[in-house]
Structure formats: C-alpha cells, structure tokens
Design a protein around this motif. Structure first.
Motif, PDB file in Angstrom:
ATOM      1  N   CYS A  75       0.814  -1.212   0.000  1.00  4.55           N
ATOM      2  CA  CYS A  75       0.000   0.000   0.000  1.00  4.55           C
ATOM      3  C   CYS A  75       0.854   1.271   0.000  1.00  4.55           C
ATOM      4  O   CYS A  75       0.519   2.244  -0.696  1.00  4.55           O
ATOM      5  CB  CYS A  75      -0.936   0.013   1.213  1.00  4.55           C
ATOM      6  N   TYR A  76       1.934   1.264   0.760  1.00  2.40           N
ATOM      7  CA  TYR A  76       2.760   2.478   0.838  1.00  2.40           C
ATOM      8  C   TYR A  76       3.785   2.530  -0.293  1.00  2.40           C
ATOM      9  O   TYR A  76       3.766   3.434  -1.134  1.00  2.40           O
ATOM     10  CB  TYR A  76       3.459   2.560   2.189  1.00  2.40           C
ATOM     11  N   VAL A  77       4.658   1.553  -0.353  1.00  3.04           N
ATOM     12  CA  VAL A  77       5.720   1.556  -1.369  1.00  3.04           C
ATOM     13  C   VAL A  77       5.166   1.176  -2.745  1.00  3.04           C
ATOM     14  O   VAL A  77       5.400   1.868  -3.739  1.00  3.04           O
ATOM     15  CB  VAL A  77       6.856   0.589  -0.963  1.00  3.04           C
ATOM     16  N   GLY A  78       4.421   0.055  -2.798  1.00  2.95           N
ATOM     17  CA  GLY A  78       3.919  -0.436  -4.076  1.00  2.95           C
ATOM     18  C   GLY A  78       2.962   0.533  -4.744  1.00  2.95           C
ATOM     19  O   GLY A  78       3.115   0.851  -5.930  1.00  2.95           O
ATOM     20  N   TYR A  79       1.976   1.020  -3.991  1.00  2.00           N
ATOM     21  CA  TYR A  79       0.979   1.910  -4.587  1.00  2.00           C
ATOM     22  C   TYR A  79       1.605   3.212  -5.071  1.00  2.00           C
ATOM     23  O   TYR A  79       1.340   3.658  -6.196  1.00  2.00           O
ATOM     24  CB  TYR A  79      -0.129   2.212  -3.576  1.00  2.00           C
ATOM     25  N   HIS A  80       2.444   3.839  -4.234  1.00  2.00           N
ATOM     26  CA  HIS A  80       3.023   5.120  -4.623  1.00  2.00           C
ATOM     27  C   HIS A  80       4.056   4.949  -5.733  1.00  2.00           C
ATOM     28  O   HIS A  80       4.228   5.849  -6.569  1.00  2.00           O
ATOM     29  CB  HIS A  80       3.611   5.822  -3.406  1.00  2.00           C
ATOM     30  N   GLY A  81       4.739   3.804  -5.760  1.00  2.00           N
ATOM     31  CA  GLY A  81       5.619   3.519  -6.878  1.00  2.00           C
ATOM     32  C   GLY A  81       4.840   3.374  -8.174  1.00  2.00           C
ATOM     33  O   GLY A  81       5.229   3.899  -9.225  1.00  2.00           O
ATOM     34  N   PHE A  82       3.712   2.661  -8.102  1.00  3.17           N
ATOM     35  CA  PHE A  82       2.848   2.510  -9.270  1.00  3.17           C
ATOM     36  C   PHE A  82       2.275   3.854  -9.703  1.00  3.17           C
ATOM     37  O   PHE A  82       2.151   4.135 -10.909  1.00  3.17           O
ATOM     38  CB  PHE A  82       1.716   1.534  -8.954  1.00  3.17           C
ATOM     39  N   TYR A  83       1.940   4.699  -8.743  1.00  2.27           N
ATOM     40  CA  TYR A  83       1.368   6.010  -9.062  1.00  2.27           C
ATOM     41  C   TYR A  83       2.370   6.876  -9.820  1.00  2.27           C
ATOM     42  O   TYR A  83       2.017   7.553 -10.796  1.00  2.27           O
ATOM     43  CB  TYR A  83       0.926   6.709  -7.776  1.00  2.27           C
ATOM     44  N   LEU A  84       3.632   6.857  -9.383  1.00  7.17           N
ATOM     45  CA  LEU A  84       4.667   7.617 -10.079  1.00  7.17           C
ATOM     46  C   LEU A  84       4.897   7.057 -11.489  1.00  7.17           C
ATOM     47  O   LEU A  84       5.147   7.809 -12.434  1.00  7.17           O
ATOM     48  CB  LEU A  84       5.965   7.601  -9.276  1.00  7.17           C
ATOM     49  N   PHE A  85       4.811   5.732 -11.615  1.00  7.95           N
ATOM     50  CA  PHE A  85       4.934   5.102 -12.930  1.00  7.95           C
ATOM     51  C   PHE A  85       3.775   5.535 -13.828  1.00  7.95           C
ATOM     52  O   PHE A  85       3.976   5.868 -15.005  1.00  7.95           O
ATOM     53  CB  PHE A  85       4.950   3.575 -12.776  1.00  7.95           C
ATOM     54  N   LEU A  86       2.571   5.545 -13.271  1.00  5.32           N
ATOM     55  CA  LEU A  86       1.389   5.947 -14.031  1.00  5.32           C
ATOM     56  C   LEU A  86       1.473   7.415 -14.429  1.00  5.32           C
ATOM     57  O   LEU A  86       1.022   7.801 -15.514  1.00  5.32           O
ATOM     58  CB  LEU A  86       0.133   5.701 -13.184  1.00  5.32           C
ATOM     59  N   LEU A  87       2.071   8.226 -13.578  1.00  5.30           N
ATOM     60  CA  LEU A  87       2.222   9.651 -13.861  1.00  5.30           C
ATOM     61  C   LEU A  87       3.060   9.881 -15.113  1.00  5.30           C
ATOM     62  O   LEU A  87       2.823  10.824 -15.871  1.00  5.30           O
ATOM     63  CB  LEU A  87       2.860  10.353 -12.661  1.00  5.30           C
ATOM     64  N   ARG A  88       4.030   9.003 -15.342  1.00  7.55           N
ATOM     65  CA  ARG A  88       4.891   9.139 -16.516  1.00  7.55           C
ATOM     66  C   ARG A  88       4.290   8.479 -17.761  1.00  7.55           C
ATOM     67  O   ARG A  88       4.381   9.025 -18.867  1.00  7.55           O
ATOM     68  CB  ARG A  88       6.263   8.530 -16.228  1.00  7.55           C
ATOM     69  N   LYS A  89       3.701   7.301 -17.578  1.00  7.01           N
ATOM     70  CA  LYS A  89       3.232   6.534 -18.719  1.00  7.01           C
ATOM     71  C   LYS A  89       1.819   6.909 -19.167  1.00  7.01           C
ATOM     72  O   LYS A  89       1.490   6.814 -20.340  1.00  7.01           O
ATOM     73  CB  LYS A  89       3.287   5.034 -18.387  1.00  7.01           C
ATOM     74  N   CYS A  90       0.990   7.304 -18.228  1.00  8.35           N
ATOM     75  CA  CYS A  90      -0.399   7.641 -18.559  1.00  8.35           C
ATOM     76  C   CYS A  90      -0.849   8.807 -17.683  1.00  8.35           C
ATOM     77  O   CYS A  90      -1.697   8.648 -16.787  1.00  8.35           O
ATOM     78  CB  CYS A  90      -1.284   6.417 -18.343  1.00  8.35           C
ATOM     79  N   PRO A  91      -0.278   9.995 -17.907  1.00  7.36           N
ATOM     80  CA  PRO A  91      -0.517  11.136 -17.004  1.00  7.36           C
ATOM     81  C   PRO A  91      -1.976  11.557 -16.894  1.00  7.36           C
ATOM     82  O   PRO A  91      -2.389  12.089 -15.862  1.00  7.36           O
ATOM     83  CB  PRO A  91       0.346  12.246 -17.616  1.00  7.36           C
ATOM     84  N   GLN A  92      -2.768  11.334 -17.954  1.00  2.00           N
ATOM     85  CA  GLN A  92      -4.161  11.761 -17.895  1.00  2.00           C
ATOM     86  C   GLN A  92      -4.992  10.961 -16.892  1.00  2.00           C
ATOM     87  O   GLN A  92      -6.116  11.335 -16.580  1.00  2.00           O
ATOM     88  CB  GLN A  92      -4.815  11.681 -19.281  1.00  2.00           C
ATOM     89  N   ARG A  93      -4.427   9.872 -16.398  1.00  2.00           N
ATOM     90  CA  ARG A  93      -5.125   9.085 -15.366  1.00  2.00           C
ATOM     91  C   ARG A  93      -4.839   9.592 -13.955  1.00  2.00           C
ATOM     92  O   ARG A  93      -5.406   9.093 -12.992  1.00  2.00           O
ATOM     93  CB  ARG A  93      -4.699   7.614 -15.459  1.00  2.00           C
ATOM     94  N   THR A  94      -3.943  10.576 -13.832  1.00  2.00           N
ATOM     95  CA  THR A  94      -3.550  11.049 -12.508  1.00  2.00           C
ATOM     96  C   THR A  94      -3.955  12.506 -12.298  1.00  2.00           C
ATOM     97  O   THR A  94      -3.889  13.316 -13.231  1.00  2.00           O
ATOM     98  CB  THR A  94      -2.031  10.921 -12.308  1.00  2.00           C
ATOM     99  N   VAL A  95      -4.342  12.827 -11.088  1.00  2.00           N
ATOM    100  CA  VAL A  95      -4.669  14.211 -10.735  1.00  2.00           C
ATOM    101  C   VAL A  95      -3.408  15.062 -10.720  1.00  2.00           C
ATOM    102  O   VAL A  95      -3.426  16.243 -11.094  1.00  2.00           O
ATOM    103  CB  VAL A  95      -5.363  14.244  -9.359  1.00  2.00           C
ATOM    104  N   LYS A  96      -2.302  14.468 -10.316  1.00  2.00           N
ATOM    105  CA  LYS A  96      -1.059  15.215 -10.158  1.00  2.00           C
ATOM    106  C   LYS A  96      -0.583  15.840 -11.462  1.00  2.00           C
ATOM    107  O   LYS A  96       0.007  16.928 -11.452  1.00  2.00           O
ATOM    108  CB  LYS A  96       0.027  14.300  -9.592  1.00  2.00           C
ATOM    109  N   SER A  97      -0.835  15.184 -12.587  1.00  2.00           N
ATOM    110  CA  SER A  97      -0.388  15.734 -13.867  1.00  2.00           C
ATOM    111  C   SER A  97      -1.066  17.073 -14.147  1.00  2.00           C
ATOM    112  O   SER A  97      -0.439  18.004 -14.660  1.00  2.00           O
ATOM    113  CB  SER A  97      -0.679  14.741 -14.998  1.00  2.00           C
ATOM    114  N   TYR A  98      -2.343  17.185 -13.786  1.00  2.00           N
ATOM    115  CA  TYR A  98      -3.061  18.434 -14.000  1.00  2.00           C
ATOM    116  C   TYR A  98      -2.605  19.507 -13.014  1.00  2.00           C
ATOM    117  O   TYR A  98      -2.432  20.665 -13.379  1.00  2.00           O
ATOM    118  CB  TYR A  98      -4.566  18.209 -13.868  1.00  2.00           C
ATOM    119  N   VAL A  99      -2.387  19.108 -11.778  1.00  2.00           N
ATOM    120  CA  VAL A  99      -1.914  20.058 -10.768  1.00  2.00           C
ATOM    121  C   VAL A  99      -0.538  20.596 -11.147  1.00  2.00           C
ATOM    122  O   VAL A  99      -0.248  21.784 -10.966  1.00  2.00           O
ATOM    123  CB  VAL A  99      -1.873  19.390  -9.381  1.00  2.00           C
TER     124      VAL A  99
END
Length: 213
Positions: free
Chosen positions: A15-39
C-alpha cells in the motif's frame, strides 16, 4: 513473527511503497489518469502568469508558506524518531509495565516505524531543497535561466516546484503511514483494514482520474 503479522507487513509495503511507486509510474506513462499531472500544469501556468506580470513576490510568498509547513513536518518527524529511539533505550522498563508478550516483534515494529519516519524525513528535506531553489530562481532574470538551462524560465521553475511537491507528497504520506503503524501495536487486523482503507481513499479521492490512456 506470526503469519498475520507477516501479512500485515506485506499489505503495508504494497500500500505504501507499491501503490506510490505505481502512481509515479502511471504519472509518466499515462498522465491523464492522474490528478497530479493536471496540478503540475496548474503550477507551471501560475508561475508563468506571475512572471509575465512581474509579480515575483507572490511566488516567493507562496513558497515561504510551503517551506514553513514542510519545516514543521520535518521537525515533527525528527521528534517522533527521537521519541521512538528513547522508547527502545528504555524497552526493559516498558516491557514490564506493558506486559509485552512478544518482545522481538514489538522491537521490530518500533524499528520499522523509525525506518519509515527516516525515509519521510529524507523526502521532506529534499522537498525543502527544491522549494528554496525555486525561491532563488524566481529572483533570477528569465534570460539568464534560458541561457544556461536551455528552457524558458516558467517551465524550468515549474519543473523544480513540481519536483519539490512530489517529494513533499511522499514525505507527508510517509509520516501519515508511519502513524498508522501505531494501530499495529494494538490490533493487527484493524491495522490491515485501516491501511487498505486509507490507500483506497487516496486512490479514489486524491490521486486517480477515471480516464483511459
């Protein structure tokens, strides 16, 4: 360590390492799926707007406020680490008073919490470094930044600010997850439930957008 505690440890790491690691990966590969890309884009646009209006003081004031919050969290993290280390130094007395039945497991949980807090402190200090860098770059002439970096000043400063905010997110969430470890001291099943619930709430309400890549 019992099986239920091993499961709790694996769930926490996922939940902590795996999820946030996946989130950073998603931010690079599919940014439109993340809120952070818009922010991130909002921050860059805001900096460009303020620089165009020659209103650098607004950026510096905003950065100062963020630095104060980051300093507070970093200081709090050090206080928690000190308190836990003091707890380990007096573990013999505490073991008798609290009637700890599994001393080694209790000590592991404390050390594990110290490790997570230490990682959070490193993330927060890294965020402070970027924030202070932004404060300095805002006072630099845009032509100079363009000359030495090859990038427009708003884009370069925005990238620095976004990097700092990324580290801040990891640090602040690490602090939050480390506090969840206190639940592990009381009840392992409750700890597993709380960790999963918090992670799902982050994913649904803070991090992810329901859009296709």
């Amino acid at each position: 360590m019992e099986l239920i505690d091993i499961i709790a440890l694996i769930v926490f790491l996922l939940c902590y390492v795996g999820y946030h690691g996946f989130y950073l990966f998603l931010l690079r590969k599919c940014p439109q799926r993340t809120v952070k890309s818009y922010v991130n884009k909002f921050r860059e646009d805001g900096i460009e707007h303020m620089i165009a209006k020659d209103n650098h003081i607004v950026i510096i004031q905003a950065i100062r406020d963020v630095i104060m919050v980051c300093n507070f969290l970093a200081s709090s993290t050090l206080i928690f680490i000190g308190a836990l280390l003091n707890l380990l130094l007096n573990i013999d007395k505490i073991e008798k008073n609290l009637q700890i039945w599994n001393f080694n497991l209790f000590e592991f949980k404390i050390l594990f919490m110290v490790g997570i807090l230490s990682a959070s402190f490193i993330f927060l200090v890294s965020a402070l470094r970027y924030y202070r860098h932004v404060a300095m770059m805002v006072m630099t002439r845009p032509e100079t930044i363009m000359k030495y970096t090859g990038e427009p000043a708003p884009k370069y400063i925005g990238a620095l600010l976004n990097s700092g905010c990324g580290y801040y997110t990891l640090g602040s969430r690490g602090l939050m997850y480390s506090l969840l470890l206190l639940v592990w001291m009381i009840n392992t099943l409750s700890f597993i439930f709380v960790v999963i619930a918090i992670t799902v709430l982050f994913a649904v309400y803070r991090d992810l957008q329901l859009k296709s890549c």
